[in-house]
Design a protein around this motif. Structure first.
Motif: not given
Length: 249
Positions: A194-208
């Motif tokens: 679940v922490y990996l998915w949280a990190a991916l959410i932050y990564l997507v938001i930051t990239t956009v």
């Protein structure tokens, strides 16, 4: 791993909305406060300079987590006084405490970024405006502020990204942002993914955000890209272009 995303994905998305909301509102408030404070920070009046310097030193020199605890838990020490002033409803809510802390912290950083931008404005252009008889308000509107924000734009984008990621500490005061929901899901499932998915959410938001900010930066400095393209033209190309123009005439 994907089963966890299916079961708890909506909660993580709700947390992402909360994270974006906190970030957007806090940096917007900071954006409104930082410019007048940056102008006062450059004032020669010590009565303005030193309070702002102390404010910037405190919020840039102490951890964001400590600032959040001081606002959220420290305000409870003054509950009677805050109740008399009618402000206890604000300080007893973790959302408002996080919003206030993030806004104050971001203001300190944006203030210094804008101060650097104000100092980098070419003085010759300001003198030219004065020579034309521009009043102070028009000088800021037409010359100083456009230069300041163009210079400070990349650094302001970095500050927003840092606030987006640093805002994850809001979960420690029970706010259900991305990390808040992540911690709750982990306590129920003990699934570290679940922490990996949280990190991916932050990564997507930051990239956009980075892509959008770069487009805005390119639009803001499009004249600089044009000048750069002109400088890349070789002497041979410039000569041929002139000859073509003369033949047309």
């Amino acid at each position: 791993m994907f089963e966890l995303l299916i079961n708890y994905g909506p909660k993580l998305l709700d947390g992402a909305v909360m994270t974006l909301q906190l970030t957007f509102i806090s940096v917007s408030i900071a954006g409104l406060l930082s410019l007048p404070l940056a102008i006062l920070r450059r004032s020669k009046n010590i009565l303005w300079q030193w309070p702002i310097r102390l404010y910037v030193s405190f919020f840039r020199g102490t951890p964001l987590l400590a600032q959040l605890f001081l606002v959220y838990y420290g305000s409870g020490q003054f509950r009677p006084e805050l109740t008399e002033l009618g402000l206890w409803w604000f300080f007893r809510d973790p959302y408002y405490c996080a919003l206030l802390t993030f806004a104050l912290n971001s203001t300190a950083y944006q203030l210094e970024i804008l101060r650097g931008g104000l100092q980098a404005v070419p003085y010759g252009e300001v003198e030219a405006g004065v020579a034309l008889g521009m009043p102070r308000r028009l000088l800021y509107q037409k010359i100083i502020l456009p230069h300041t924000y163009r210079i400070a734009f990349p650094a302001l984008g970095n500050e927003i990204i840092l606030m987006l990621k640093g805002g994850a500490i809001a979960s420690v005061i029970t706010l259900l942002d991305v990390m808040g929901h992540t911690r709750r899901v982990f306590s129920q499932t003990f699934d570290i993914s679940v922490y990996l998915w949280a990190a991916l959410i932050y990564l997507v938001i930051t990239t956009v955000f980075v892509l959008v900010w770069r487009l805005l930066e390119r639009r803001l400095t499009r004249h600089m890209f044009y000048q750069r393209d002109i400088k890349r033209i070789t002497p041979v190309e410039a000569t041929s272009t002139k000859m073509e123009a003369s033949n047309v005439n």
